[in-house]
Enzyme design. Structure first.
Site, PDB file in Angstrom:
ATOM      1  N   GLU A  82       0.663  -1.205  -0.030  1.00  0.00           N
ATOM      2  CA  GLU A  82       0.158   0.020   0.202  1.00  0.00           C
ATOM      3  C   GLU A  82       1.187   1.160   0.194  1.00  0.00           C
ATOM      4  O   GLU A  82       1.779   1.164   0.749  1.00  0.00           O
ATOM      5  CB  GLU A  82      -1.137   0.022   1.224  1.00  0.00           C
ATOM      6  CG  GLU A  82      -1.835  -1.103   1.197  1.00  0.00           C
ATOM      7  CD  GLU A  82      -2.531  -0.954   1.979  1.00  0.00           C
ATOM      8  OE1 GLU A  82      -2.805  -0.022   3.580  1.00  0.00           O
ATOM      9  OE2 GLU A  82      -3.497  -1.738   2.180  1.00  0.00           O
ATOM     10  N   ASP A 129      -5.205   8.426  11.295  1.00  0.00           N
ATOM     11  CA  ASP A 129      -4.030   8.257  10.911  1.00  0.00           C
ATOM     12  C   ASP A 129      -3.929   8.651  12.406  1.00  0.00           C
ATOM     13  O   ASP A 129      -3.658   9.831  12.737  1.00  0.00           O
ATOM     14  CB  ASP A 129      -3.255   7.903  10.110  1.00  0.00           C
ATOM     15  CG  ASP A 129      -3.514   7.475   9.179  1.00  0.00           C
ATOM     16  OD1 ASP A 129      -3.320   6.202   8.769  1.00  0.00           O
ATOM     17  OD2 ASP A 129      -4.033   7.696   7.852  1.00  0.00           O
TER      18      ASP A 129
END
Length: 266
Positions: free
Chosen positions: A49, A60
């Site tokens: 990824e 995140d």
């Protein structure tokens, strides 16, 4: 379906769950970045990824947000990200991870075509707005890309059909309800129940990440899914001591693929 998407489907259909690694684009100069990608695939990562840096990354934690901000300060843009994608796609199936903000800035159709041209198998927009889901589905289909979909853990059973509509490639089931970088315990029974609901709602493979902070946790999640993706532990290593990243991913690979395992996936 393009060759890149076929490559991804083949990896996700293996008997043992695949090991994926998340790498934010632009954290290091291009030559070093290519070396790191090569080393991580040699160490056992079968899926990559590549994160498209974003100013705002609400899903995140601090490690990945800091990596994104550093990459942006160093001038990383879509073109720079695509060079990383092109290199990674020559080593393993590669999916671009993005927030909607840069996708909207670039234009969904333009970004999808550019990612496909770079060899990406797909693009997953982790915070895809519901009102843009149709346009994004059309953009990825026209470009020949998969459109993996992150399905929040709080999604109810009745809400799953709409949450997974238009998805292709895989469904992403977060192992933790926290942001990336969570290092606590995981509720494996709750995750397993959620994944069972996902599988009942869609035939797509299921991938998990977020909070899989140790090889031991990876081994516990692995029987439930088709791939496990490791993000923050690798990003932390790449940011502080890149030489340690391959041995770290190798430890996760051994946890997912023990030589004497008799477990089968749910």
């Amino acid at each position: 379906m393009p060759d890149a998407s076929q490559f991804l489907a083949t990896v996700l259909a293996q008997h043992h769950p695949a090991l994926g690694v998340f790498i934010p684009a632009g954290l290091h100069p291009p030559a070093a970045e290519r070396r790191h990608i090569d080393a991580l695939t040699r160490a056992g990562s079968g899926l990559i990824e590549i994160g498209l840096p974003s100013h705002s990354a609400p899903l995140d934690g601090p490690v990945i947000r800091a990596a994104y901000h550093q990459a942006l300060r160093q001038g990383t843009d879509l073109a720079r990200t695509l060079r990383a994608v092109e290199h990674a796609a020559g080593r393993a199936p590669t999916v671009v991870m993005a927030y909607w903000e840069p996708v909207q800035h670039e234009g969904p159709e333009r970004l999808a075509r550019a990612c496909a041209a770079a060899g990406a198998a797909g693009v997953m927009v982790v915070d895809l707005p519901a009102y843009m889901a149709g346009r994004w589905r059309d953009a990825t289909q026209d470009a020949g890309l998969c459109a993996p979909r992150l399905v929040p853990r709080h999604t109810s059973r009745p809400g799953l059909p709409s949450a997974t509509a238009g998805a292709s490639g895989w469904l992403y089931a977060p192992a933790s309800t926290a942001t990336t970088g969570y290092q606590g315990a995981l509720d494996i029974p709750a995750l397993g129940a959620f994944i069972q609901r996902l599988r009942a709602s869609s035939p797509l493979p299921v991938v998990s990440g977020v909070g899989i902070s140790t090889p031991g946790l990876a081994a516990r999640v692995a029987p439930l899914v088709d791939a496990v993706v490791i993000g923050t532990p690798i990003v932390r290593a790449l940011a502080t001591d890149p030489a340690q990243a391959p041995s770290l991913i190798a430890s996760f690979a051994r946890a997912l693929h023990p030589t004497s395992t008799t477990e089968t996936r749910a």
